[in-house]
Structure formats: C-alpha cells, structure tokens
Design an enzyme around this catalytic site. Sequence first.
Site, PDB file in Angstrom:
ATOM      1  N   GLU A  13      18.746  88.440  25.706  1.00 11.88           N
ATOM      2  CA  GLU A  13      17.896  87.749  26.860  1.00 11.88           C
ATOM      3  C   GLU A  13      16.661  87.790  26.819  1.00 11.88           C
ATOM      4  OE1 GLU A  13      21.778  87.409  30.092  1.00 11.88           O
ATOM      5  OE2 GLU A  13      20.693  89.551  29.687  1.00 11.88           O
ATOM      6  N   ASP A 217      27.239  78.547  30.570  1.00  9.72           N
ATOM      7  CA  ASP A 217      28.477  78.116  30.487  1.00  9.72           C
ATOM      8  C   ASP A 217      28.862  77.488  31.966  1.00  9.72           C
ATOM      9  OD1 ASP A 217      30.097  80.308  31.851  1.00  9.72           O
ATOM     10  OD2 ASP A 217      28.745  81.390  30.724  1.00  9.72           O
TER      11      ASP A 217
END
Length: 264
Positions: A13, A217
């Site tokens: 990230e 997601d």
Amino acid sequence: MATTAILSALEQEQLGLLARLEQPRTVRRAGRDFHCGRLHGKLVVLALSRIGKVAAASTATTLIEAFACDRIVFTGVAGALDDAVQVGDLVVGSHFVQHDMDASPLFPRFEVPLYRQALFACDPMLTHLLVQASHAALASVQSAAGIAAPTRPPTVHTGLIASGDRFIATIASARAVQEALRSHALEPLAIEMEGAAVAQVCHDYGLPFAAVRTISDRADDAAGVDFQQFLATVAGNYALHIVEHFVRALPAAPDWTGRPRGPC
C-alpha cells in the site's frame, strides 16, 4: 515545519513511496521501521502499522509520541459496502466507526465507552486536500492492470468508513455488518481493519487525521482473491499518485504543536 505521517497497513500500500523519499533515514522503534525524510520538500515519516486496530493504534501512538508527527494520513485498501461503490473507486473518510464495538447494555452499541460517541471525524482541511489528490490520482492512473473492467470509470466518494478486527469475506458477513450499522442510522461506504483506531488515537491527542481507501473488493465471497490480486497489481500505484499529489498541496505550515522534534 510540520511533520506528516503517511501510514499504511501493508508494504504494497506504500509501494514506490520509499524510493521517492529525499534524505531518507530509517529508525527502528516498537518493532517497526519508520522512514523519515522529505517528500516534495515536506517533512514526512513513512510507516507500516500491520493489520488490525491494536497494531494501528500502537503505530499511531509511536508516530505521535516518539516522532512528534503533527498529522497522520492513512492510505490503503478496503472492501466496498455501499452498492454505489465499486472496485477501483476511492473512498475518502469523513468519519470512522468501529463496527465490532459493542459494550451494550452498559453503553449503546458502536459507542466507544466513556467517549459518548461512536463516530470519529476526520480533519476537514486534510480531507479536502485528500479528495483533491484522489481526483488528480485517478486522472494520472489510466488503467488498473489485472482487475476486471468496471462498469463505469473509477470515482471518488467521501463518507463513513467502518473498521473492525475481522476480514469481511462473505456476502452474509458484509450484509450483517451493514444492517447492524444501518439500524443505528449509520451508512458506511467501505470496510477495513485500521482506520477507526487511528482516528481515535488522533482524537485523544488532538491531531489532524485523514484517510483514503482504494476499493479492492466487494467484501463478498470473492474478497480474498480480489484483495490479494489488487494488492499485487494496483494498490501501490494508486497510493503513490495520491500521496504525491496530497503532499505537494500541503501548506508549508510551521509546527503548531510546540512539541520537541522526534528522532528524525
């Protein structure tokens, strides 16, 4: 000059950010590496909290106490809860709530005991800059390689984000969290595992906090596969562009806390 902490849970990230750091210096503390330096002329500390609320709170506290950071910005990925949010979108937090906080009947469900509140607000100025940076990043990132084509171009949302010590990976689990929060008039856009803890720590210290999450997601039965794929192919690219646009836009403000500087 104020020091900005850039915090994420996982290395993917923050992919590429460490290489952009000017005059880098790494300090090992509390079992973690903290990378100090300058990004586009601004003082920053890059750190990885690891996963979950306790790890996030511990790292945030270290950034404040040991490194004298003046503000914390969290960047990472999240699952979508709201139907209007799709994979590839960006959600900038306006508030955070712990979806697994339940001290009832002593306190109302979702309310943090002794705080008399369930929601922790993000700093308006930092949030505004993060929204602008997110729009600029989407314009910079032309495609999300390896991710199924979306039904529309990615967009930026602003709203409530829910945090909890559970990876939501089934439709039933996602709906249960959503319905429980809705029963208390709370409408989360996304769900993750760290933000609310950092927001609470920053609330305690009176420090500005902001967060952006890229949707990896749908928090459904395919979430485990989608999350891993998104981390490997997209998450770092989004974060790199967002953080760079954000840091460039930060005002070169003095350290308004008056606290001693940290080991950086």
